[in-house]
Design a protein around this motif. Sequence first.
Motif, short mmCIF file in Angstrom:
data_model
loop_
_atom_site.label_atom_id
_atom_site.label_comp_id
_atom_site.label_asym_id
_atom_site.label_seq_id
_atom_site.Cartn_x
_atom_site.Cartn_y
_atom_site.Cartn_z
N VAL A 35 0.83 -1.20 0.00
CA VAL A 35 0.00 0.00 0.00
C VAL A 35 0.87 1.25 0.00
CG1 VAL A 35 -1.96 -1.10 1.18
CG2 VAL A 35 -0.24 0.09 2.52
N THR A 36 0.26 2.36 -0.37
CA THR A 36 0.91 3.66 -0.29
C THR A 36 0.54 4.31 1.04
OG1 THR A 36 -0.95 4.88 -1.24
CG2 THR A 36 0.68 3.96 -2.80
N VAL A 37 1.22 5.40 1.36
CA VAL A 37 0.89 6.14 2.58
C VAL A 37 -0.55 6.65 2.51
CG1 VAL A 37 1.44 8.16 4.00
CG2 VAL A 37 3.29 6.74 3.09
N ALA A 38 -0.96 7.18 1.37
CA ALA A 38 -2.34 7.68 1.23
C ALA A 38 -3.35 6.56 1.43
CB ALA A 38 -2.53 8.33 -0.14
N GLU A 39 -3.04 5.37 0.92
CA GLU A 39 -3.94 4.24 1.11
C GLU A 39 -4.00 3.82 2.58
OE1 GLU A 39 -3.41 2.30 -3.35
OE2 GLU A 39 -2.20 1.55 -1.69
N TRP A 40 -2.87 3.87 3.28
CA TRP A 40 -2.84 3.57 4.71
C TRP A 40 -3.73 4.56 5.48
CZ3 TRP A 40 -2.83 2.03 9.43
CH2 TRP A 40 -2.42 2.85 10.48
N VAL A 41 -3.61 5.83 5.17
CA VAL A 41 -4.42 6.85 5.84
C VAL A 41 -5.91 6.59 5.59
CG1 VAL A 41 -4.96 9.33 5.92
CG2 VAL A 41 -2.58 8.57 5.83
N PHE A 42 -6.25 6.25 4.37
CA PHE A 42 -7.63 5.92 3.99
C PHE A 42 -8.13 4.73 4.81
CE2 PHE A 42 -10.91 3.96 1.46
CZ PHE A 42 -11.47 4.95 0.67
N LEU A 43 -7.33 3.66 4.84
CA LEU A 43 -7.72 2.46 5.60
C LEU A 43 -7.89 2.78 7.08
CD1 LEU A 43 -5.28 -0.11 3.93
CD2 LEU A 43 -7.77 0.02 3.62
N GLU A 77 -9.80 -2.64 -5.77
CA GLU A 77 -9.08 -3.57 -6.65
C GLU A 77 -8.13 -4.47 -5.86
OE1 GLU A 77 -7.10 -1.45 -9.79
OE2 GLU A 77 -8.96 -0.50 -10.45
N LYS A 78 -7.57 -3.94 -4.77
CA LYS A 78 -6.65 -4.73 -3.94
C LYS A 78 -7.39 -5.64 -2.95
CE LYS A 78 -2.90 -1.36 -4.14
NZ LYS A 78 -1.93 -0.55 -3.38
N GLY A 79 -8.73 -5.52 -2.92
CA GLY A 79 -9.51 -6.35 -2.01
C GLY A 79 -9.48 -5.90 -0.56
N LEU A 80 -9.11 -4.64 -0.34
CA LEU A 80 -9.01 -4.12 1.03
C LEU A 80 -10.24 -3.32 1.45
CD1 LEU A 80 -5.26 -3.00 0.89
CD2 LEU A 80 -6.21 -5.12 1.84
N VAL A 81 -11.02 -2.85 0.48
CA VAL A 81 -12.20 -2.01 0.75
C VAL A 81 -13.35 -2.54 -0.10
CG1 VAL A 81 -13.16 0.33 0.40
CG2 VAL A 81 -10.88 0.05 1.39
N ALA A 99 -12.57 -7.68 4.92
CA ALA A 99 -11.92 -8.45 6.00
C ALA A 99 -10.40 -8.33 5.91
CB ALA A 99 -12.36 -9.90 5.94
N GLU A 100 -9.86 -8.42 4.71
CA GLU A 100 -8.40 -8.30 4.54
C GLU A 100 -7.91 -6.91 4.92
OE1 GLU A 100 -5.01 -8.71 1.06
OE2 GLU A 100 -6.94 -9.69 0.75
N GLY A 101 -8.68 -5.87 4.59
CA GLY A 101 -8.32 -4.50 4.97
C GLY A 101 -8.36 -4.31 6.47
N ARG A 102 -9.38 -4.86 7.11
CA ARG A 102 -9.51 -4.75 8.57
C ARG A 102 -8.33 -5.44 9.25
NH1 ARG A 102 -12.45 -2.50 11.86
NH2 ARG A 102 -13.99 -1.91 10.32
N ALA A 103 -7.91 -6.57 8.72
CA ALA A 103 -6.77 -7.30 9.30
C ALA A 103 -5.45 -6.57 9.05
CB ALA A 103 -6.70 -8.70 8.71
N LYS A 104 -5.37 -5.83 7.95
CA LYS A 104 -4.13 -5.15 7.59
C LYS A 104 -3.88 -3.89 8.42
CE LYS A 104 -2.37 -5.37 3.32
NZ LYS A 104 -1.04 -5.89 3.58
N VAL A 105 -4.93 -3.22 8.88
CA VAL A 105 -4.75 -1.94 9.59
C VAL A 105 -3.87 -2.08 10.83
CG1 VAL A 105 -5.93 -0.09 10.86
CG2 VAL A 105 -6.78 -0.81 8.62
N PRO A 106 -4.07 -3.06 11.71
CA PRO A 106 -3.17 -3.18 12.87
C PRO A 106 -1.71 -3.44 12.46
CG PRO A 106 -5.18 -4.39 13.26
CD PRO A 106 -5.20 -3.98 11.82
#
Length: 150
Positions: A35-43, A77-81, A99-106
Amino acid sequence: MSGVSDLTAHTGYWMRMISNAVSQDFARRVAGEGVTVAEWVFLRALYDEPSLSPTLLAEKMGMTKGAISKLAERLIEKGLVTRAEDEKDRRAHHLALAAEGRAKVPQLAALADANDAEAFGVLSAEERAELDRLLKALAERRGLSSVPTD
């Protein structure tokens, strides 16, 4: 003497030097997670909410709806949202973490914590608290509220 100030005489010079180093290190860390920094902030912005409309997410992040839409498309597209139609207004939709996005945030938050510890661990606890206090005061007094994404 030319009367022209040296670059290093500016507080902004030193802030930019540190900001660039911290930001670039973090960008490399999250890139390793795809992910990019902007995508991390979004997540992270979505993490505390069951779902949000793009408009509310744009307000929360201090971004335009267009920027939110572009980020949303990449993360879908990445299956995170996920994107779902609003049940009350079929023209509207909501964004939520998959679910994958929720698991990735921590995992990404741990990278952010490690990045901060590495970058600012050279300061004493008192120095760190004072730096945080001063930066927050500057942001507040200047009316800065958008979330930094790059």
